[in-house]
Scaffold this motif. Structure first.
Motif, PDB file in Angstrom:
ATOM      1  N   VAL A  19       0.834  -1.199   0.000  1.00 11.47           N
ATOM      2  CA  VAL A  19       0.000   0.000   0.000  1.00 11.47           C
ATOM      3  C   VAL A  19       0.872   1.254   0.000  1.00 11.47           C
ATOM      4  O   VAL A  19       0.610   2.216  -0.733  1.00 11.47           O
ATOM      5  N   PHE A  20       1.935   1.241   0.788  1.00 12.50           N
ATOM      6  CA  PHE A  20       2.811   2.405   0.897  1.00 12.50           C
ATOM      7  C   PHE A  20       3.463   2.741  -0.432  1.00 12.50           C
ATOM      8  O   PHE A  20       3.484   3.906  -0.845  1.00 12.50           O
ATOM      9  N   LYS A  21       4.011   1.739  -1.118  1.00 14.19           N
ATOM     10  CA  LYS A  21       4.714   2.058  -2.364  1.00 14.19           C
ATOM     11  C   LYS A  21       3.737   2.495  -3.457  1.00 14.19           C
ATOM     12  O   LYS A  21       4.082   3.346  -4.292  1.00 14.19           O
ATOM     13  N   VAL A  33      -3.127  11.580  -1.951  1.00 13.49           N
ATOM     14  CA  VAL A  33      -3.534  10.251  -1.480  1.00 13.49           C
ATOM     15  C   VAL A  33      -3.757  10.257   0.028  1.00 13.49           C
ATOM     16  O   VAL A  33      -2.927  10.748   0.798  1.00 13.49           O
ATOM     17  N   GLU A  34      -4.895   9.684   0.433  1.00 11.06           N
ATOM     18  CA  GLU A  34      -5.197   9.507   1.851  1.00 11.06           C
ATOM     19  C   GLU A  34      -5.610   8.054   2.072  1.00 11.06           C
ATOM     20  O   GLU A  34      -6.444   7.523   1.337  1.00 11.06           O
ATOM     21  N   VAL A  35      -5.026   7.418   3.090  1.00 11.94           N
ATOM     22  CA  VAL A  35      -5.300   6.014   3.389  1.00 11.94           C
ATOM     23  C   VAL A  35      -6.199   5.925   4.622  1.00 11.94           C
ATOM     24  O   VAL A  35      -5.858   6.458   5.683  1.00 11.94           O
ATOM     25  N   LEU A  36      -7.352   5.264   4.459  1.00 10.50           N
ATOM     26  CA  LEU A  36      -8.320   5.112   5.547  1.00 10.50           C
ATOM     27  C   LEU A  36      -8.168   3.708   6.133  1.00 10.50           C
ATOM     28  O   LEU A  36      -8.576   2.712   5.531  1.00 10.50           O
ATOM     29  N   CYS A  37      -7.567   3.621   7.316  1.00  9.67           N
ATOM     30  CA  CYS A  37      -7.167   2.332   7.888  1.00  9.67           C
ATOM     31  C   CYS A  37      -8.099   1.872   9.001  1.00  9.67           C
ATOM     32  O   CYS A  37      -8.557   2.676   9.815  1.00  9.67           O
ATOM     33  N   GLU A  53       5.780  10.702   4.450  1.00  5.39           N
ATOM     34  CA  GLU A  53       6.273  11.117   3.126  1.00  5.39           C
ATOM     35  C   GLU A  53       5.171  11.745   2.273  1.00  5.39           C
ATOM     36  O   GLU A  53       5.026  11.440   1.082  1.00  5.39           O
ATOM     37  N   GLY A  54       4.372  12.594   2.905  1.00  2.18           N
ATOM     38  CA  GLY A  54       3.339  13.317   2.176  1.00  2.18           C
ATOM     39  C   GLY A  54       2.034  12.560   2.002  1.00  2.18           C
ATOM     40  O   GLY A  54       1.082  13.080   1.405  1.00  2.18           O
ATOM     41  N   ILE A  55       1.961  11.337   2.533  1.00  6.37           N
ATOM     42  CA  ILE A  55       0.740  10.525   2.425  1.00  6.37           C
ATOM     43  C   ILE A  55       0.010  10.596   3.763  1.00  6.37           C
ATOM     44  O   ILE A  55       0.573  10.263   4.817  1.00  6.37           O
ATOM     45  N   LEU A  56      -1.244  11.011   3.719  1.00  5.33           N
ATOM     46  CA  LEU A  56      -2.025  11.145   4.944  1.00  5.33           C
ATOM     47  C   LEU A  56      -2.602   9.793   5.347  1.00  5.33           C
ATOM     48  O   LEU A  56      -3.274   9.130   4.545  1.00  5.33           O
ATOM     49  N   ILE A  57      -2.351   9.383   6.578  1.00  2.00           N
ATOM     50  CA  ILE A  57      -2.863   8.132   7.120  1.00  2.00           C
ATOM     51  C   ILE A  57      -3.908   8.473   8.170  1.00  2.00           C
ATOM     52  O   ILE A  57      -3.610   9.134   9.162  1.00  2.00           O
ATOM     53  N   LYS A  58      -5.141   8.037   7.950  1.00  2.00           N
ATOM     54  CA  LYS A  58      -6.233   8.261   8.897  1.00  2.00           C
ATOM     55  C   LYS A  58      -6.666   6.906   9.434  1.00  2.00           C
ATOM     56  O   LYS A  58      -7.106   6.024   8.684  1.00  2.00           O
ATOM     57  N   ARG A  59      -6.533   6.727  10.765  1.00  2.00           N
ATOM     58  CA  ARG A  59      -6.844   5.435  11.376  1.00  2.00           C
ATOM     59  C   ARG A  59      -8.153   5.501  12.160  1.00  2.00           C
ATOM     60  O   ARG A  59      -8.401   6.462  12.890  1.00  2.00           O
TER      61      ARG A  59
END
Length: 364
Positions: A19-21, A33-37, A53-59
């Motif tokens: 997912v990260f790459k 890009v925003e990742v909804l975890c 690295e500029g990617i928003l992670i929302k848990r």
């Protein structure tokens, strides 16, 4: 304004390497890009929002126990409703769904909304069964293939059952090749105690395979067995092992991975061939061993066995057989440099840079 892509991920992102790459690449080519975890273990309650690295992670911290089957249904529905509410007033065109549970979540989140679903298939789902609910699973799976804008797959075994022309036109090949930048430098660390370092890296769930390796490590003073990762068998293996076995637990798949392989002389990558997914898959660690120039041990009667034998980059064992593992170790150590030379010949073939542009075609 950059176009927004939401990724749906049903783990806590710690980080999930694939997912990260993908997210990193999409950011590089101009997307937001925003990742909804789904942090189902609630490991990251102190990191609900994180930028990597500029990617928003929302848990979303919704407690569930992985590996408990249908008992996870109630928290899963809660996760779906939570991200549906989160996305309600957001502007976006694409929702990129990782794995089967991810596409289910994405489908319900975008129900009655004209959004484009991307189905990123990490594993093999056809003919997968949840007991008496298997037929429902297969109906839902086929419907997800039909409604998705594109279907990303990692190996040919995933798509051999797909004959519909319209669905096949939506397929995008994106294997689990590693990003070499995360593994540099690859030179092995000097081994002060002279014991051969045999490591397993990944999710701890195949008890019989892991136990065979651990038993050998307990008996053989010339080898040092290390287990990196957590999983359903983590506590059991840990409780049954002595301090002769190095059980490292959770690790960062991006920031720790180079150091792990620099301290690995042989990678143990042996799975139960009776499990269809294990038998037919090409796990990330298989490719990681190649690009880090690490000889490997794999099980007979698996897809990766054929490549290991053909390219002479490791040895093949009888599943969960201690004597077979020891014989494989002996063969590798007797001619270790020859295995390294063979791996170097093919290592450039299996790198993320060779195939990452395939992902761009999804968003045209």
């Amino acid at each position: 304004m950059k176009e927004k892509i939401y990724m749906v991920l049903t783990n806590g992102f710690d980080p999930d390497v694939r997912v990260f790459k993908e997210a990193k690449y999409l950011k590089e080519v101009g997307y937001d890009v925003e990742v909804l975890c789904w942090d189902r273990n609630c490991f990251y309650e102190d990191r609900t929002i994180e930028c990597i690295e500029g990617i928003l992670i929302k848990r979303f911290h919704i407690k569930s126990v992985p590996g408990t089957g249908l008992k996870q249904m109630v928290p899963f529905v809660k996760y779906i409703n939570t991200i549906k509410k989160y996305l309600k007033n957001k502007e976006y065109n694409y929702i990129h769904c990782h794995d089967f549970d991810g596409i289910i979540a994405g489908f319900f989140c975008t129900f009655f909304r004209k959004k484009k679903l991307i189905f990123d298939m990490h594993e093999i789902y056809n003919d997968f069964s949840y007991g008496k609910f298997g037929f429902i699973f297969n109906i839902v799976y086929k419907h997800m293939l039909k409604i998705s804008k594109n279907i990303i797959y990692v190996n040919d075994e995933q798509i051999k059952h797909i004959h519909n022309k319209k669905i096949r036109e939506k397929l995008v090949y994106l294997p689990n090749y590693p990003d070499i930048e995360n593994y540099l430098p690859i030179e092995k660390r000097y081994n002060e105690n002279k014991r051969l370092r045999i490591n397993y890296v990944g999710y701890l769930r195949d008890y019989d395979s892991l136990k065979a390796l651990v038993n050998l490590g307990e008996k053989n003073e010339n080898i040092l067995v290390g287990l990196y990762g957590t999983g359903t068998m983590y506590e059991r293996i840990k409780n049954e092992s002595t301090d002769k076995i190095k059980i490292y637990g959770k690790f960062d798949g991006v920031n720790d991975i180079s150091e792990i392989y620099r301290n690995t002389d042989i990678l143990y990558c042996a799975y139960n061939p009776q499990n269809y997914n294990y038998k037919t898959s090409y796990p990330v660690k298989f490719y990681e061993a190649i690009i880090t120039q690490t000889p490997m041990i794999v099980s007979k009667n698996t897809k990766i066995e054929k490549l290991v034998i053909k390219d002479k980059i490791g040895e093949v064992i009888e599943y969960a057989n201690e004597e077979s593992i020891q014989n494989a170790i002996n063969k590798i150590t007797d001619n270790y440099e020859r295995y390294i030379i063979n791996i170097k010949k093919i290592s450039e073939e299996y790198q993320w840079n060779n195939i990452k542009d395939n992902l761009k075609t999804v968003y045209i």
